[in-house]
Structure formats: C-alpha cells, structure tokens
Design an enzyme around this catalytic site. Structure first.
Site, mmCIF file in Angstrom:
data_model
loop_
_atom_site.group_PDB
_atom_site.id
_atom_site.type_symbol
_atom_site.label_atom_id
_atom_site.label_comp_id
_atom_site.label_asym_id
_atom_site.label_seq_id
_atom_site.Cartn_x
_atom_site.Cartn_y
_atom_site.Cartn_z
ATOM 1 N N GLU A 80 0.822 -1.212 0.000
ATOM 2 C CA GLU A 80 0.000 0.000 0.000
ATOM 3 C C GLU A 80 0.864 1.274 0.000
ATOM 4 O O GLU A 80 0.607 2.209 -0.762
ATOM 5 C CB GLU A 80 -0.922 0.007 1.231
ATOM 6 C CG GLU A 80 -1.812 1.227 1.358
ATOM 7 C CD GLU A 80 -3.103 1.128 0.562
ATOM 8 O OE1 GLU A 80 -3.749 2.174 0.382
ATOM 9 O OE2 GLU A 80 -3.444 0.023 0.120
ATOM 10 N N GLU A 113 0.807 -9.748 6.531
ATOM 11 C CA GLU A 113 1.933 -8.955 6.040
ATOM 12 C C GLU A 113 2.093 -7.684 6.866
ATOM 13 O O GLU A 113 3.204 -7.254 7.183
ATOM 14 C CB GLU A 113 1.706 -8.600 4.570
ATOM 15 C CG GLU A 113 2.943 -8.039 3.863
ATOM 16 C CD GLU A 113 2.980 -6.523 3.831
ATOM 17 O OE1 GLU A 113 4.040 -5.986 3.516
ATOM 18 O OE2 GLU A 113 1.957 -5.891 4.138
#
Length: 278
Positions: A80, A113
């Site tokens: 992201e 993650e």
C-alpha cells in the site's frame, strides 16, 4: 527498470503472468478492503516517493486479479505504501507479482503482512490482530500462537480498541506509547483527553503517567466518597430525630405536658424541650 515485462492485463493470458514480475497501471490497482493500516505519514511517503523517482521500486507489489471476470482491475495484497508513493512520484505503472488466490486468502495475506511489519503503530497492530481473529474465527490464544507472541500480549493490544476513535487519534498525535495509552482505560472517558494532553505537555514517562492517572482517579473518588459519608450521616441523624419525635409524642400521650421548640439552620437542628415538674 528495463527488466520488467510491460503488462496490458486484458491482452495477456493469466498463465503468462502468474508469479512473474510485471508492470500494471496504477489506476487498475484497487486497495485491499482488509488493509489494517489506517495512518500514512505524509513526510515518510514523500521521502519514499523521492527514492522511487531516483531508484525505482525495488520490491514489487503483490496483487491478485479482481473476482469480476470482466474487470481489468487487480486487488492489492501487499504494498500500500509503495503504491501511494508511486502515485506521488507520478508513475503510471508499478512492478507487481500477480498471485492466484481467493479474496479470503488475499485478506489473510494483507493482515499477516502488516502484522509482521515493524512500522505499524500500536493501534494499527491491535486492529490487524482483531481482523485476524475475526477473519479466521480463532481465539486470542490461537492468534498468539500464529504470531509467536504471548496470549497476554494479544489481550493487552486488543484492549486498546476500547478507546474511542478520538482518544486513539489523540494518543498517537500526542506521542503516547502503548502502555500509556492502555493506562487511559482506567479513567472514565470524559477524563481521558485531558490526561493525554497532560502526559504530552509534561513529557511524562510511563511511570509518571501511571501516577498521574492514579491521582486523577483519587480526585474523582474523593467527592463521591464524601457524598457517600454525608448521605450516611444524614440518614443516621434522621433516624435519631425520628426516634426523638416519637418519644415526645409518647410523653404527650401519657399526660406529660412538655413543650418542644425546634430551630433548624443550614448547619444544625436544635431542639428545646421543657418538661414541667408539676
């Protein structure tokens, strides 16, 4: 970046891109709905964007094809910050590894993650653990085993989610550490923001913050305890006054012509009783 294969998703068969590093247009990558990270530092993103402009993206993003077979979009699994920084850097395409996985596993990958990253703040860590427990329908103990941490650590982190959104934001904005933020839960909600500001403005360490919270609790309890003692005293006094009034009534009924004068002020009740001897 010449080693990356340029990808036009609608023209490439899935078998040719799976598990390979390819380039995907940033506009065709959608966020992962299970992304636990909620705060992105603008300064750090700008620094990453500068690095990307100079050196490119060294670690490819991980994506999967969107579930809609007619869609040309990809859902982000991991990366992201890199995607946001790439947009800031003005990149039209980013290197990605396309995985073949379900939406459920994609969500799990995104959660795991992020949990394993060292740069999440403690509120994001707590939220990520909560999402992991909810997603897998597991207990806190089972989550602790998966993460390799103590069950008490999981429980303590999840307690942070009991703070309101305003309190979470303030704790992070004013730089409280995890233990200080968790200690706020001892206070009634209306005292927490003030405590956060005091801890920050006075540069209190964890031990000093604990003392501030304990002192605040005592100051809250004192008026309540005082009121309880006062109420108890008034009830006791009323009992004796009632008994005294019954005694006077009994004397009058038995023929003792006593005279009672009552004087009441804010500070006391005074009785003057005259009992004739003849």
């Amino acid at each position: 970046m010449a080693f990356f294969q340029r990808l036009v998703p609608e023209r490439v068969e899935e078998k040719n891109v799976l598990n390979k590093v390819v380039e995907i247009e940033v506009g065709k990558i959608i966020p992962n709905p299970s992304q636990p990270r909620v705060i992105f530092n603008d300064y750090e993103l700008s620094q990453l964007a500068i690095s990307i402009q100079q050196n490119g993206i060294l670690q490819p993003l991980t994506v999967r094809r969107n579930d809609d077979s007619n869609s040309e979009r990809f859902e982000l699994i991991a990366g992201e910050r890199r995607l946001r920084a790439a947009k800031l850097a003005g990149m039209s395409c980013v290197p990605c590894i396309v995985m073949e996985t379900t939406a459920e596993k994609s969500a799990l990958f995104a959660i795991m993650e992020n949990i394993q990253r060292s740069d999440l703040n403690y509120i994001e860590e707590a939220f990520a653990i909560y999402r992991l427990i909810e997603f897998l329908k597991i207990t806190q103990e089972e989550a602790a085993m998966k993460l390799g941490i103590a069950q008490s650590t999981v429980a303590n982190k999840l307690r942070l989610l009991r703070l309101s959104d305003e309190e979470k934001s303030a704790a992070l904005r004013y730089g409280l550490n995890e233990r200080q933020a968790r200690a706020l839960l001892k206070l009634p909600s209306e005292y927490r923001i003030t405590a956060i500001e005091k801890i920050s403005s006075s540069h209190l360490n964890t031990a000093a913050a604990d003392r501030l919270i304990e002192e605040t609790l005592k100051s809250i309890d004192r008026p309540a305890k005082k009121q309880v003692r006062k109420s108890f005293y008034v009830r006791q006094a009323a009992l004796y006054i009632n008994t005294f009034n019954h005694t006077i009534d009994s004397m009058k009924k038995s023929g003792v012509d006593c005279v009672v004068r009552k004087n009441k002020t804010d500070e006391f009740i005074e009785y003057n009783v005259k009992i004739p001897l003849k």
